[in-house]
Design a protein around this motif. Structure first.
Motif, mmCIF file in Angstrom:
data_model
loop_
_atom_site.group_PDB
_atom_site.id
_atom_site.type_symbol
_atom_site.label_atom_id
_atom_site.label_comp_id
_atom_site.label_asym_id
_atom_site.label_seq_id
_atom_site.Cartn_x
_atom_site.Cartn_y
_atom_site.Cartn_z
ATOM 1 N N PHE A 160 -11.444 9.999 3.836
ATOM 2 C CA PHE A 160 -11.308 8.862 2.932
ATOM 3 C C PHE A 160 -9.899 8.280 2.998
ATOM 4 O O PHE A 160 -9.714 7.053 3.033
ATOM 5 C CB PHE A 160 -11.638 9.285 1.499
ATOM 6 N N ALA A 161 -8.881 9.141 3.017
ATOM 7 C CA ALA A 161 -7.500 8.655 3.062
ATOM 8 C C ALA A 161 -7.235 7.878 4.348
ATOM 9 O O ALA A 161 -6.515 6.869 4.341
ATOM 10 C CB ALA A 161 -6.530 9.833 2.937
ATOM 11 N N LEU A 162 -7.796 8.342 5.466
ATOM 12 C CA LEU A 162 -7.618 7.634 6.734
ATOM 13 C C LEU A 162 -8.192 6.221 6.632
ATOM 14 O O LEU A 162 -7.547 5.245 7.032
ATOM 15 C CB LEU A 162 -8.303 8.416 7.850
ATOM 16 N N TRP A 163 -9.405 6.103 6.114
ATOM 17 C CA TRP A 163 -10.035 4.791 5.941
ATOM 18 C C TRP A 163 -9.221 3.912 5.007
ATOM 19 O O TRP A 163 -8.983 2.734 5.272
ATOM 20 C CB TRP A 163 -11.450 4.990 5.394
ATOM 21 N N HIS A 164 -8.767 4.489 3.909
ATOM 22 C CA HIS A 164 -8.074 3.707 2.884
ATOM 23 C C HIS A 164 -6.716 3.200 3.365
ATOM 24 O O HIS A 164 -6.286 2.100 2.990
ATOM 25 C CB HIS A 164 -7.891 4.563 1.632
ATOM 26 N N ARG A 165 -6.045 3.976 4.224
ATOM 27 C CA ARG A 165 -4.693 3.607 4.644
ATOM 28 C C ARG A 165 -4.650 2.885 5.981
ATOM 29 O O ARG A 165 -3.582 2.471 6.426
ATOM 30 C CB ARG A 165 -3.822 4.868 4.699
ATOM 31 N N TRP A 166 -5.802 2.740 6.636
ATOM 32 C CA TRP A 166 -5.825 2.143 7.967
ATOM 33 C C TRP A 166 -5.360 0.694 7.916
ATOM 34 O O TRP A 166 -5.837 -0.106 7.118
ATOM 35 C CB TRP A 166 -7.232 2.225 8.541
ATOM 36 N N GLY A 167 -4.432 0.340 8.812
ATOM 37 C CA GLY A 167 -3.866 -1.003 8.818
ATOM 38 C C GLY A 167 -4.419 -1.923 9.878
ATOM 39 O O GLY A 167 -3.941 -3.054 10.018
ATOM 40 N N GLY A 168 -5.412 -1.465 10.632
ATOM 41 C CA GLY A 168 -5.985 -2.302 11.681
ATOM 42 C C GLY A 168 -6.757 -3.480 11.108
ATOM 43 O O GLY A 168 -6.884 -3.639 9.891
ATOM 44 N N PRO A 169 -7.299 -4.336 11.989
ATOM 45 C CA PRO A 169 -7.984 -5.548 11.522
ATOM 46 C C PRO A 169 -9.213 -5.262 10.671
ATOM 47 O O PRO A 169 -9.603 -6.087 9.853
ATOM 48 C CB PRO A 169 -8.360 -6.258 12.822
ATOM 49 N N SER A 170 -9.849 -4.106 10.849
ATOM 50 C CA SER A 170 -10.992 -3.724 10.011
ATOM 51 C C SER A 170 -11.077 -2.213 9.974
ATOM 52 O O SER A 170 -10.663 -1.524 10.912
ATOM 53 C CB SER A 170 -12.294 -4.327 10.535
#
Length: 522
Positions: free
Chosen positions: A249-259
């Motif tokens: 969940f943290a990886l998804w929440h902090r991801w800075g890519g376009p989507s």
């Protein structure tokens, strides 16, 4: 990877040809190409678990028009060299990515894919490799983000049985023996209880020179710190019952890519192959098909910007949008048969005292609460739910407590007791506190994120203990490192139930259902 027919693949209708084996900078590598002139987009899987186990997955990708590459990481199975977990994956992955892009069958577009340790390989390539080696999209399932992340809880407490099992099976060897820890425990049931924990290799009967390094690493969160600077789309896949659920969940929440897309179901570390007791038929997602469709959309640039995804509500057939979250809900919890129980609400509740003895630690196995013997935990129970309750979002426990030792771990285990009396674990959380002995203090124990429907008549049972062994290492209560300690002390505890607050995230209305494929692909 499941392999049903899927329309709209990058290379058009294709029939896979034979897999061939080669080497890339000495590393054993299998390549499966679709039939046709190419060039093709490529999927890369780097794994310590034997590339040959991915044959069906490679065929599935190739049938969908992707070149598919599986590689044994350095020092494992068909690849020579020294196997040092988490040490060489960025440069080795970068070399392989450049090699792929230099092949005549490659169109230059690359998707890094992996589960568990292989997800670590994909993420290091995406977040730490030079720009010319980075993939164009990443699929990371139940990601093991790094050695420090896998060895400790977010609050720093040591995960023992899973790390001992993994290192016994895979550490410092070119092949694997998934039964290594079980065999050691069969010969010596107390193998994980002997001190110090650094001596575990001797109990296993073989050398594990990398075992001490596991516990020397304190760089938890290193990959997550790079996630906001990501430049490519992400699909993060996790299970509510997986020990890396919070990291996913943290990886998804902090991801800075376009989507960034999240898919989280009522599964364990094996995802759909390991459904939890709260899984429904609607949670049997065809992950292979969904991965391929997402990869096609990511490479085509048709995904909407931002974060989206789907989360399954265990105990129901529903999927909800990943950004749906409940409101604070504080169930009443009191000691069983205590004054001040719901049947006698006006009487006070006395403090609960128990002893956390590392010589006889509270067990992480099973859900039975000991009926006799010394009290080793505080148990609080709610009244039966008058109606169904949907929990979706973070949970936490607020405690006012004290210990008579300078170091103390506080574990909280939340269990749902059905109307038939059967229990199901909902969450486990823990914190380590270092305070002057006897000082009463208030603190919070995080319990992770819940996604669960509870039926009417369900009661919540909260157990507060000083240990959760062997899932977690025992705190010796002396202030020493639990991994190197050779001396144990019992710790007397006191909790004030009147100020103990369990805070859940509950939906006030039934959630709007969604289709996981639509949420992932939009």
């Amino acid at each position: 990877m499941t392999t049903p027919a899927a329309p709209g693949t990058p290379g058009g209708p294709a029939t896979a040809v034979t897999t061939r084996t080669t080497t890339v900078n000495g590393l054993a590598t299998d390549v499966r190409l679709p039939e046709g002139p190419g060039p093709f987009p490529t999927v890369l899987i780097r794994t310590p678990y034997d590339r040959r186990a991915h044959g069906a997955e490679l065929r599935g990708w190739a049938r969908r028009g992707f070149a598919a590459v599986a590689q044994d990481v350095r020092g494992r199975h068909g690849s020579p060299g020294e196997w040092r977990p988490y040490a060489h994956e960025t440069p080795d992955g970068a070399d392989t990515a450049r090699w792929i892009r230099d092949r005549p069958w490659s169109d230059g577009r690359l998707v890094a894919v992996g589960s568990s340790y292989a997800a670590h390989c994909a993420l290091t390539l995406a977040l730490e490799a030079p720009g010319d080696a980075r993939p164009d999209a990443v699929i990371a399932a139940v990601p093991a983000l790094g050695v420090a992340d896998t060895a400790r809880e977010p609050t720093g407490i040591e995960r023992l049985s899973t790390r001992a099992g993994w290192w016994a099976a895979h550490g410092d060897r070119a092949d694997s023996d998934d039964t290594a820890l079980a065999k050691a425990l069969a010969a010596d049931p107390g193998a994980l209880a002997h001190l110090p924990l650094l001596d575990l290799p001797r109990r296993l009967g073989r050398a594990l020179p990398s075992w001490p390094e596991v516990w020397r690493r304190h760089d938890r969160g290193r990959l997550l710190a790079h996630a906001p600077r990501a430049t490519m789309p992400l699909l993060a896949v996790g299970g509510h019952h997986d020990h890396f659920a919070e990291e996913t969940f943290a990886l998804w929440h902090r991801w800075g890519g376009p989507s960034a897309r999240l898919l989280a179901g009522p599964w364990g570390h094996g995802l759909v192959a390991a459904p939890g007791p709260d899984a429904a038929p609607s949670h049997r997602v065809r992950l292979g098909d969904l991965y391929a469709r997402w990869a096609s959309a990511a490479l085509a640039g048709t995904l909407r910007p931002g974060r989206a995804g789907a989360v399954a509500l265990g105990g129901s057939p529903l999927w909800t949008a990943a950004d749906v979250e409940g409101h604070p809900h504080r169930p009443r919890l009191l000691p069983p048969s205590a004054p001040g129980s719901p049947s006698d609400p006006d009487r006070s509740v006395l403090p609960v005292r128990f002893t956390a003895d590392p010589e006889h630690p509270a067990s992480s196995a099973g859900l039975t609460v000991p009926a006799g013997g010394p009290r080793d935990r505080c148990v609080l129970v709610s009244p039966p739910l008058p109606r169904p309750l949907d929990l979706l979002g973070p949970a936490r426990l607020r405690l006012c407590a004290r210990a008579d030792t300078p170091s103390a771990d506080w574990f909280a285990r939340l269990v749902a007791l059905g109307p038939d009396g059967r229990g199901e674990r909902l969450a486990v959380g823990a914190v380590r506190r270092a305070e002057p002995p006897g000082r009463t203090t208030e603190f919070t124990v995080p319990l992770g994120r819940l996604a669960r429907r509870l039926t009417a008549g369900t009661r919540l049972r909260l157990e507060i203990t000083g240990h959760h062994f062997p899932a977690h290492a025992r705190n010796p209560h002396t202030g020493e490192d639990p991994v190197t300690a050779t001396r144990l002390l019992a710790s007397r505890r006191e909790i004030d139930p009147a100020t103990t607050a369990l805070v859940l995230s509950a939906l006030r209305t039934r959630p709007a259902p969604t289709d996981p494929a639509e949420e992932i692909l939009r």
